[in-house]
Design an enzyme around this catalytic site. Structure first.
Site, PDB file in Angstrom:
ATOM      1  N   ASN A  67       0.910  -1.219   0.247  1.00 29.61           N
ATOM      2  CA  ASN A  67      -0.199   0.036  -0.094  1.00 29.61           C
ATOM      3  C   ASN A  67       1.003   1.250  -0.006  1.00 29.61           C
ATOM      4  O   ASN A  67       0.523   2.285  -0.585  1.00 29.61           O
ATOM      5  CB  ASN A  67      -0.976  -0.124   1.110  1.00 29.61           C
ATOM      6  CG  ASN A  67      -2.019  -1.034   1.234  1.00 29.61           C
ATOM      7  OD1 ASN A  67      -2.284  -1.390   0.037  1.00 29.61           O
ATOM      8  ND2 ASN A  67      -2.416  -1.514   2.330  1.00 29.61           N
ATOM      9  N   GLU A 132      -6.631  -4.432  -2.055  1.00 28.90           N
ATOM     10  CA  GLU A 132      -7.542  -3.992  -3.251  1.00 28.90           C
ATOM     11  C   GLU A 132      -8.415  -2.710  -3.222  1.00 28.90           C
ATOM     12  O   GLU A 132      -8.348  -1.987  -4.036  1.00 28.90           O
ATOM     13  CB  GLU A 132      -8.475  -5.297  -3.485  1.00 28.90           C
ATOM     14  CG  GLU A 132      -9.477  -5.070  -4.699  1.00 28.90           C
ATOM     15  CD  GLU A 132     -10.470  -6.356  -5.003  1.00 28.90           C
ATOM     16  OE1 GLU A 132     -11.239  -5.969  -5.835  1.00 28.90           O
ATOM     17  OE2 GLU A 132     -10.201  -7.386  -4.206  1.00 28.90           O
ATOM     18  N   ASP A 135      -6.123   0.283  -3.296  1.00 22.27           N
ATOM     19  CA  ASP A 135      -5.452   0.419  -4.769  1.00 22.27           C
ATOM     20  C   ASP A 135      -6.833   0.997  -5.453  1.00 22.27           C
ATOM     21  O   ASP A 135      -6.542   1.903  -6.417  1.00 22.27           O
ATOM     22  CB  ASP A 135      -5.228  -1.103  -5.486  1.00 22.27           C
ATOM     23  CG  ASP A 135      -4.800  -0.893  -6.722  1.00 22.27           C
ATOM     24  OD1 ASP A 135      -5.582  -0.742  -7.564  1.00 22.27           O
ATOM     25  OD2 ASP A 135      -3.598  -0.998  -7.128  1.00 22.27           O
ATOM     26  N   HIS A 136      -7.933   0.433  -5.507  1.00 28.72           N
ATOM     27  CA  HIS A 136      -8.999   1.141  -6.054  1.00 28.72           C
ATOM     28  C   HIS A 136      -9.463   2.619  -5.535  1.00 28.72           C
ATOM     29  O   HIS A 136      -9.879   3.596  -6.588  1.00 28.72           O
ATOM     30  CB  HIS A 136     -10.304   0.023  -6.040  1.00 28.72           C
ATOM     31  CG  HIS A 136     -10.399  -1.046  -6.487  1.00 28.72           C
ATOM     32  ND1 HIS A 136      -9.707  -1.267  -8.014  1.00 28.72           N
ATOM     33  CD2 HIS A 136     -10.889  -2.131  -6.386  1.00 28.72           C
ATOM     34  CE1 HIS A 136      -9.782  -2.463  -8.270  1.00 28.72           C
ATOM     35  NE2 HIS A 136     -10.432  -3.193  -7.216  1.00 28.72           N
TER      36      HIS A 136
END
Length: 394
Positions: A67, A132, A135-136
Site C-alpha cells: 500500500n 485491493e 488500490d481502487h
C-alpha cells in the site's frame, strides 16, 4: 463557553462519521472474506508491460508495504499534475516542454507502481482485501489527474465545454467499470483498457513536450484541427467502452433474477452517478460569469473528489456484497453551488467553489481514513507497514 463549543464540535464530528463513514460488522466480515477476481485481456499488458513490471518488482526491497508503493505512486502523480497546472491553470495557457515531460513521467511512474503493488503483496505474503480496496481508492482519485493532463496538453479550456465533457466521460467510464463489477462480482479488463488509456495520455504529453501544444491546432480536414480529431476519436471509443459496461450491467447480474452480487437492483448505482454528474453540469451551464472557466482546474478537482467518493462506496459495496448507500454527505458541496445559483449568487461563486472543493476533499479524506483504519483494526494489520500488530489481549 470554549469547552462547550469544543464538545459540540466533537459531538457533531462523531455523528458525521457514524452517518457517513463507519462500516457495519457485517460489511467488515464480508470484506475480509472477499477474494479478488479479474479477467485481464489487455493487449498491451501481454505485449510488453507485464515484462516491465516483473523486472521492476525485483528492485523493490522486501520490507516495503504494497500500500505504501501505491501511495507513493499517487503522490508522484499528484505533484507532477500540480506542477503542470501551475503553468496552465485554466487549460488555455501553454506550458514549458519540461512540464509536459515530467507529467508524462509522473503518470508512467504511477502506472508502474500501481501495477506492482499486488505483486509485492504476493512476494511478502501480505495480500489482503485491504490492498485491493486501497488500490481502487487511489485509482478513483487519479482519474481527475489523468483527465487534467489531457486538458492541459491540448488546451481544452479553449473549447466550449471541452474540459467538462472530457471529465464527465472519464468519471462515468471508471464508475461504470465498477458498476459492472458490482453486478458480476468480477473485474473485467478489455483489450483496450486502463493501461492502453494511460499510455495514450502519456503519448499525448510526450507529443506536446516535443512539438508544443500549438501542434494540436494543426488543421486536418474540413477546417477541424488535430485536437478535435483526437478528442472525437477518444469520445467514440469511450462511448463504445461504456456501452459494453452497460450491456454487462443489464445482462451479467449474478444475483437472483439478474440482480447484483448483493441481491439488489442493477439500477441502484445509477442514483449516485447522477448525483455526481448532474449538479456539476447544471452549475457549469447556468453560471453567468467565466468563473468556472477561469478556474477550471479547481472546478475539475471538486468534481473529481465527488466522483472518487461515489466510486469508493461502490467498490466497498461490491467487495462486501452489501447494499449500496445512495446518499453521501459529500453531495452537499455541489448542491451548495447549485442553491447559490438558484438564489442569485448570495455568496461569491469563486469563494464558494473554494469552500466546496475543500469540503469535498475533507469529506473524501475522512471517509477513506476512517474506512481504512476500521478495516485495519478488524484485520489487526497496519496499512503502510508489513506484519501484524501487537497481538490483541483478551
Amino acid at each position: 463557553m470554549t469547552c462547550r463549543l469544543s464538545a459540540k464540535a466533537c459531538g457533531f464530528g462523531q455523528k458525521y462519521i457514524e452517518s457517513d463513514c463507519l462500516l457495519t460488522d457485517q460489511e467488515l466480515k464480508k470484506l475480509r472474506e472477499h477474494k479478488y477476481s479479474a479477467v485481464d485481456n489487455s493487449w498491451l499488458d501481454e505485449l510488453c508491460m507485464k515484462k516491465w513490471w516483473e523486472f521492476v518488482i525485483t528492485l523493490c526491497p522486501m520490507w516495503i508495504a504494497p500500500n505504501l508503493i501505491t501511495l507513493i505512486g499517487l503522490v508522484i502523480n499528484l505533484i507532477t499534475v500540480l506542477i503542470l497546472s501551475s503553468f496552465s491553470y485554466s487549460a488555455t495557457e501553454p506550458a514549458p516542454s519540461w512540464a509536459y515531460l515530467q507529467a508524462a513521467l509522473g503518470l508512467f511512474f504511477y502506472q508502474t507502481l500501481d501495477a506492482i503493488d499486488g505483486k509485492q503483496a504476493r512476494r511478502t505474503g501480505s495480500s489482503s482485501p485491504l490492498g485491493e480496496l486501497f488500490d481502487h481508492g487511489c485509482d478513483s482519485m487519479t482519474q481527475v489527474f489523468v483527465t487534467l493532463n489531457i486538458c492541459y496538453a491540448m488546451a481544452l479550456g479553449t473549447v466550449p465545454y471541452g474540459v467538462l465533457i472530457v471529465s464527465v466521460v472519464s468519471v462515468v467510464m471508471f464508475y461504470c467499470a465498477h458498476w459492472s463489477t458490482y453486478c458480476t462480482g468480477q473485474l473485467r479488463f478489455s483489450k483496450f483498457d486502463v493501461t492502453e488509456a494511460q499510455m495514450s495520455v502519456i503519448s499525448v504529453l510526450l507529443f506536446t513536450a516535443l512539438f508544443g501544444n500549438g501542434v494540436w491546432e494543426t488543421h486536418i480536414i474540413f477546417g477541424y484541427t488535430l485536437k478535435y480529431f483526437v478528442i472525437a476519436s477518444s469520445f467514440f471509443v469511450s462511448l463504445y467502452q461504456i456501452w459494453g459496461y452497460v450491456h454487462v450491467i443489464f445482462s451479467g447480474g449474478v444475483g437472483k433474477n439478474g440482480s447484483t452480487i448483493a441481491g439488489t437492483s442493477v439500477l441502484s448505482p445509477l442514483f449516485p452517478l447522477l448525483m455526481v454528474i448532474v449538479p456539476f453540469i447544471m452549475i457549469y451551464n447556468k453560471t453567468e460569469s467565466t468563473i468556472f472557466d477561469d478556474h477550471i482546474t479547481l472546478f475539475s478537482l471538486c468534481f473529481g473528489a465527488v466522483g472518487a467518493k461515489a466510486t469508493n462506496r461502490l467498490v466497498i459495496a461490491h467487495m462486501s456484497k452489501s447494499e449500496l448507500r445512495l446518499w453521501d454527505w459529500i453531495y452537499v458541496g455541489p448542491l451548495a453551488l447549485m442553491l447559490n445559483q438558484y438564489y442569485n449568487f448570495v455568496v461569491d461563486e469563486y469563494v464558494l467553489l473554494w469552500i466546496a472543493t475543500v469540503y469535498c476533499y475533507t469529506s473524501l479524506f475522512i471517509y477513506c481514513t476512517v474506512v481504512c483504519r476500521q478495516f485495519c483494526d478488524f484485520l489487526n494489520i497496519y496499512i503502510f507497514v508489513l506484519g501484524p500488530r501487537t497481538p490483541k489481549t483478551n
